[in-house]
Design a protein around this motif. Sequence first.
Motif, short mmCIF file in Angstrom:
data_model
loop_
_atom_site.label_atom_id
_atom_site.label_comp_id
_atom_site.label_asym_id
_atom_site.label_seq_id
_atom_site.Cartn_x
_atom_site.Cartn_y
_atom_site.Cartn_z
N ARG A 13 41.99 31.14 45.37
CA ARG A 13 42.35 30.10 44.40
C ARG A 13 41.20 29.89 43.41
O ARG A 13 41.40 29.81 42.20
CB ARG A 13 42.69 28.81 45.12
CG ARG A 13 43.04 27.67 44.19
CD ARG A 13 43.32 26.41 44.97
NE ARG A 13 44.75 26.17 44.95
CZ ARG A 13 45.38 25.40 45.80
NH1 ARG A 13 44.75 24.82 46.79
NH2 ARG A 13 46.66 25.20 45.68
N TRP A 14 39.97 29.80 43.92
CA TRP A 14 38.78 29.63 43.09
C TRP A 14 38.64 30.78 42.09
O TRP A 14 38.44 30.56 40.89
CB TRP A 14 37.56 29.54 44.02
CG TRP A 14 36.21 29.59 43.38
CD1 TRP A 14 35.49 28.54 42.90
CD2 TRP A 14 35.40 30.76 43.20
NE1 TRP A 14 34.27 28.98 42.43
CE2 TRP A 14 34.20 30.34 42.60
CE3 TRP A 14 35.57 32.12 43.48
CZ2 TRP A 14 33.17 31.23 42.27
CZ3 TRP A 14 34.56 32.99 43.15
CH2 TRP A 14 33.37 32.55 42.56
N ALA A 15 38.76 32.00 42.60
CA ALA A 15 38.59 33.18 41.75
C ALA A 15 39.72 33.29 40.72
O ALA A 15 39.46 33.60 39.55
CB ALA A 15 38.53 34.44 42.62
N ASN A 16 40.94 33.03 41.13
CA ASN A 16 42.05 33.10 40.18
C ASN A 16 41.92 32.00 39.13
O ASN A 16 42.28 32.21 37.96
CB ASN A 16 43.39 33.03 40.90
CG ASN A 16 43.77 34.37 41.48
OD1 ASN A 16 43.34 35.43 41.01
ND2 ASN A 16 44.57 34.35 42.52
N SER A 132 42.13 40.33 44.23
CA SER A 132 40.79 40.77 43.85
C SER A 132 40.84 42.06 43.04
O SER A 132 40.16 42.20 42.02
CB SER A 132 39.91 40.98 45.09
OG SER A 132 39.67 39.76 45.73
N TYR A 133 41.64 42.99 43.49
CA TYR A 133 41.79 44.28 42.80
C TYR A 133 42.25 44.06 41.36
O TYR A 133 41.65 44.58 40.42
CB TYR A 133 42.78 45.15 43.57
CG TYR A 133 43.13 46.44 42.87
CD1 TYR A 133 42.24 47.51 42.88
CD2 TYR A 133 44.35 46.59 42.22
CE1 TYR A 133 42.57 48.70 42.24
CE2 TYR A 133 44.67 47.76 41.58
CZ TYR A 133 43.78 48.82 41.59
OH TYR A 133 44.10 49.99 40.96
N ASP A 153 33.40 37.27 42.62
CA ASP A 153 33.17 37.88 43.92
C ASP A 153 33.13 36.83 45.03
O ASP A 153 32.64 35.71 44.83
CB ASP A 153 31.82 38.62 43.94
CG ASP A 153 31.83 39.88 43.12
OD1 ASP A 153 32.92 40.36 42.76
OD2 ASP A 153 30.73 40.40 42.84
N PHE A 154 33.61 37.21 46.19
CA PHE A 154 33.60 36.35 47.37
C PHE A 154 32.20 35.80 47.63
O PHE A 154 32.03 34.62 47.95
CB PHE A 154 34.13 37.13 48.58
CG PHE A 154 34.16 36.34 49.85
CD1 PHE A 154 35.17 35.42 50.08
CD2 PHE A 154 33.19 36.52 50.82
CE1 PHE A 154 35.21 34.68 51.26
CE2 PHE A 154 33.22 35.78 52.00
CZ PHE A 154 34.23 34.86 52.22
#
Length: 166
Positions: A13-16, A132-133, A153-154
């Motif tokens: 959710r954070w990355a998106n 992620s991809y 990135d994680f």
Amino acid sequence: MQDDFASLFAFDRWANTKMLDACRKLTAEQYVAEPAPGWSSVRSTVYHIALATEFNLRALAGDPDESVPAEADITTVDDAARLLERAYRRFEDLRPTLTPEWLNTLLTLHAIGRSFTLPRWAILRHIVNHSSYHRGQVASKLKRFGIEQQITDFFWWVIEQVPQET
């Protein structure tokens, strides 16, 4: 395992969110344009992330509703964000069921003209890996339009979660 999935989906959710924030810097024309000949648009890739997340979580929840919005109906970044938020709410509803027994239960999915039988834990991990991809693809496309997406990135999500010494 339950906490692991909660963390993975919090990261996703954070990355998106960071990806969508960068996409909001595009003009409406850039959002739907091919950034290079033969490359799908940013909208197509963001739509794919949101749709796959929703589709897989719907299958895990046992929701028989197979209706999905068409890409043409996801005209703005905010439309894609709403679809992703719906999917994340579905994950939150599933969280109490994430027992080892449930996670190891096999589920058959029907996608891209095939059937796949997988343990539920693998589908949950796939959702995050898949996002992620494709976020990497979005970052490359945004760069073609002169927009830098923040790091997703994680590792950087974890750094934000842990108090750091200064």
